[in-house]
Design a protein around this motif. Sequence first.
Motif, PDB file in Angstrom:
ATOM      1  N   TYR A   3       0.968  -1.369  -0.029  1.00 37.34           N
ATOM      2  CA  TYR A   3       0.051  -0.061  -0.083  1.00 37.34           C
ATOM      3  C   TYR A   3       0.880   1.071  -0.041  1.00 37.34           C
ATOM      4  O   TYR A   3       1.555   1.476   0.680  1.00 37.34           O
ATOM      5  N   PHE A   4       0.685   2.023  -0.829  1.00 38.68           N
ATOM      6  CA  PHE A   4       1.294   3.157  -1.233  1.00 38.68           C
ATOM      7  C   PHE A   4       0.215   4.559  -1.387  1.00 38.68           C
ATOM      8  O   PHE A   4       0.799   5.453  -2.353  1.00 38.68           O
ATOM      9  N   LYS A 264      13.856   8.551   4.706  1.00 41.00           N
ATOM     10  CA  LYS A 264      14.598   7.442   4.058  1.00 41.00           C
ATOM     11  C   LYS A 264      13.870   6.665   3.268  1.00 41.00           C
ATOM     12  O   LYS A 264      14.548   6.210   2.108  1.00 41.00           O
ATOM     13  N   LEU A 265      12.521   6.463   3.202  1.00 38.25           N
ATOM     14  CA  LEU A 265      11.769   5.682   2.514  1.00 38.25           C
ATOM     15  C   LEU A 265      11.914   6.322   1.055  1.00 38.25           C
ATOM     16  O   LEU A 265      11.948   5.884   0.190  1.00 38.25           O
ATOM     17  N   ASN A 314       0.909  -5.390 -10.617  1.00 40.96           N
ATOM     18  CA  ASN A 314       2.265  -5.920  -9.860  1.00 40.96           C
ATOM     19  C   ASN A 314       2.204  -5.874  -8.509  1.00 40.96           C
ATOM     20  O   ASN A 314       3.110  -6.198  -7.698  1.00 40.96           O
ATOM     21  N   GLY A 315       0.997  -5.525  -7.908  1.00 39.64           N
ATOM     22  CA  GLY A 315       0.993  -5.731  -6.460  1.00 39.64           C
ATOM     23  C   GLY A 315       1.116  -4.367  -5.619  1.00 39.64           C
ATOM     24  O   GLY A 315       1.690  -4.282  -4.361  1.00 39.64           O
ATOM     25  N   PHE A 316       1.244  -3.167  -6.206  1.00 38.02           N
ATOM     26  CA  PHE A 316       1.405  -1.959  -5.544  1.00 38.02           C
ATOM     27  C   PHE A 316       0.152  -0.948  -5.778  1.00 38.02           C
ATOM     28  O   PHE A 316      -0.191  -0.654  -7.029  1.00 38.02           O
ATOM     29  N   ALA A 317      -0.133  -0.500  -4.578  1.00 33.88           N
ATOM     30  CA  ALA A 317      -1.457   0.464  -4.548  1.00 33.88           C
ATOM     31  C   ALA A 317      -0.864   1.929  -4.523  1.00 33.88           C
ATOM     32  O   ALA A 317      -0.406   2.486  -3.584  1.00 33.88           O
ATOM     33  N   ILE A 318      -0.987   2.632  -5.614  1.00 37.95           N
ATOM     34  CA  ILE A 318      -0.550   4.255  -5.781  1.00 37.95           C
ATOM     35  C   ILE A 318      -1.841   4.730  -6.176  1.00 37.95           C
ATOM     36  O   ILE A 318      -2.973   4.338  -6.205  1.00 37.95           O
ATOM     37  N   GLN A 359      11.221  -0.455   3.793  1.00 37.35           N
ATOM     38  CA  GLN A 359      12.248   0.151   2.811  1.00 37.35           C
ATOM     39  C   GLN A 359      12.359  -0.675   1.835  1.00 37.35           C
ATOM     40  O   GLN A 359      12.469  -0.388   0.515  1.00 37.35           O
ATOM     41  N   GLU A 360      12.298  -1.988   1.866  1.00 40.30           N
ATOM     42  CA  GLU A 360      12.403  -3.090   0.797  1.00 40.30           C
ATOM     43  C   GLU A 360      11.218  -2.848  -0.431  1.00 40.30           C
ATOM     44  O   GLU A 360      11.324  -3.008  -1.506  1.00 40.30           O
ATOM     45  N   ASP A 361       9.968  -2.354   0.330  1.00 36.96           N
ATOM     46  CA  ASP A 361       8.872  -2.188  -0.481  1.00 36.96           C
ATOM     47  C   ASP A 361       8.953  -0.909  -1.375  1.00 36.96           C
ATOM     48  O   ASP A 361       8.633  -1.027  -2.779  1.00 36.96           O
ATOM     49  N   ALA A 362       9.368   0.007  -0.564  1.00 34.76           N
ATOM     50  CA  ALA A 362       9.938   1.148  -1.574  1.00 34.76           C
ATOM     51  C   ALA A 362      10.890   1.003  -2.782  1.00 34.76           C
ATOM     52  O   ALA A 362      10.609   1.589  -3.929  1.00 34.76           O
ATOM     53  N   VAL A 363      11.690   0.499  -2.420  1.00 35.88           N
ATOM     54  CA  VAL A 363      12.906   0.092  -3.378  1.00 35.88           C
ATOM     55  C   VAL A 363      12.204  -0.644  -4.543  1.00 35.88           C
ATOM     56  O   VAL A 363      12.486  -0.353  -5.783  1.00 35.88           O
TER      57      VAL A 363
END
Length: 379
Positions: A3-4, A264-265, A314-318, A359-363
């Motif tokens: 979730y973003f 940092k994210l 691809n599994g990311f909510a923006i 952080q892994e999700d953001a990358v």
Amino acid sequence: MKYFDYAATCPLDREAADIYIQASTKYFGNSQSLHEAGSASANLLESCRQEFSRLLGVDQAGIYFTGGGSEANYLGIMALLSAKRKQGNHIITGGAEHSSVYNLMKKLEGEGWDITYLPLNANGKIELANFIEAVRPETVLVSIQHGNPEVGTIQPIIKMADYCRSKDILIHTDCVQTFGKIPVAPLASCVDALSISGHKFYGPKGTGAAYVNPKLAWKPYIDGTVHEKGFRPGTVNVPGIAAMTAAAQKAHSLMDTETKRVNKLREALIDSLSEVRESIGIFGTEGDEQLPGILGMAIKGLEGQYVLLECNRNGFAISTGTACHTGMLSPAKTMSAMGINGKPAKEFFRISFGRETQQEDAVNLGKMLAAIIKQVPVV
């Protein structure tokens, strides 16, 4: 799904949820009722009011609980118009205000009010010089959001409020995106009204609060209203307010550490796009003038809606802007207010970070965006 889209809404904090259940079962009485159950609810309600006055650094007599940020915006503005300090029919607002403010301004225009919509510069900021130039002798009200919900730019509300005070102009600010994320108390004592929304800082949906300077002799929007001292009608949602208060306390206790973590994210995601940086536009500004949790972006040649759908696949909510604007064919209001129109405006999309973002999700999101750019011919 990663979730973003925290700028649209946040999940309910579990501790706040527990408070909601406890208040719903133990403090279920109507806070206006004169019996013991009603008094217990009223006492809890006033305790919540006192806590918000502490968090905002304002008189608790000016805190009114609402059904959300939109209602707080609407009623806060109407309260100020009923208490204006001088004669006049001119209002100044931003060109990218939340739909609850923008739609109200359009309604007021139809009733004979003269509204000035201020543009944003390339960083999403209202230039103070432009603001001062827009003020007229007949200006009675200013309503400008504290933090932009699409690109995250923070407006110079304190400086605007100081100028308004010198001209007997009342000022309202929408703090829905900023409360619980950056300190709001420094400006709360400078403005005449502000609005917040519970679900933006992990409280329940359908809860919000407005602050209106208690020294102002405002009039109820609906005659005969008794709840919240005439500010709004309807039985007060005491359990929701209690949960929102708990969420607000937690948000403030985590504010400093979350700001550092989210920064940092943001940096990690941007760094992961280094190979395709020339194909990406990043909106907003930096430092203290930027909400770190909101990242407004565009991929040159690709519509934001296409990027959103690929991210979702691809599994990311923006998102492609504020949730209240989604579904409209027109581009995000912030793009138009910044002078970006046509196809470039429709390239906009928004990424926003929250407590659960790793952080892994953001990358990985950054890598996925880079892959989209490499796979699709960009014109």
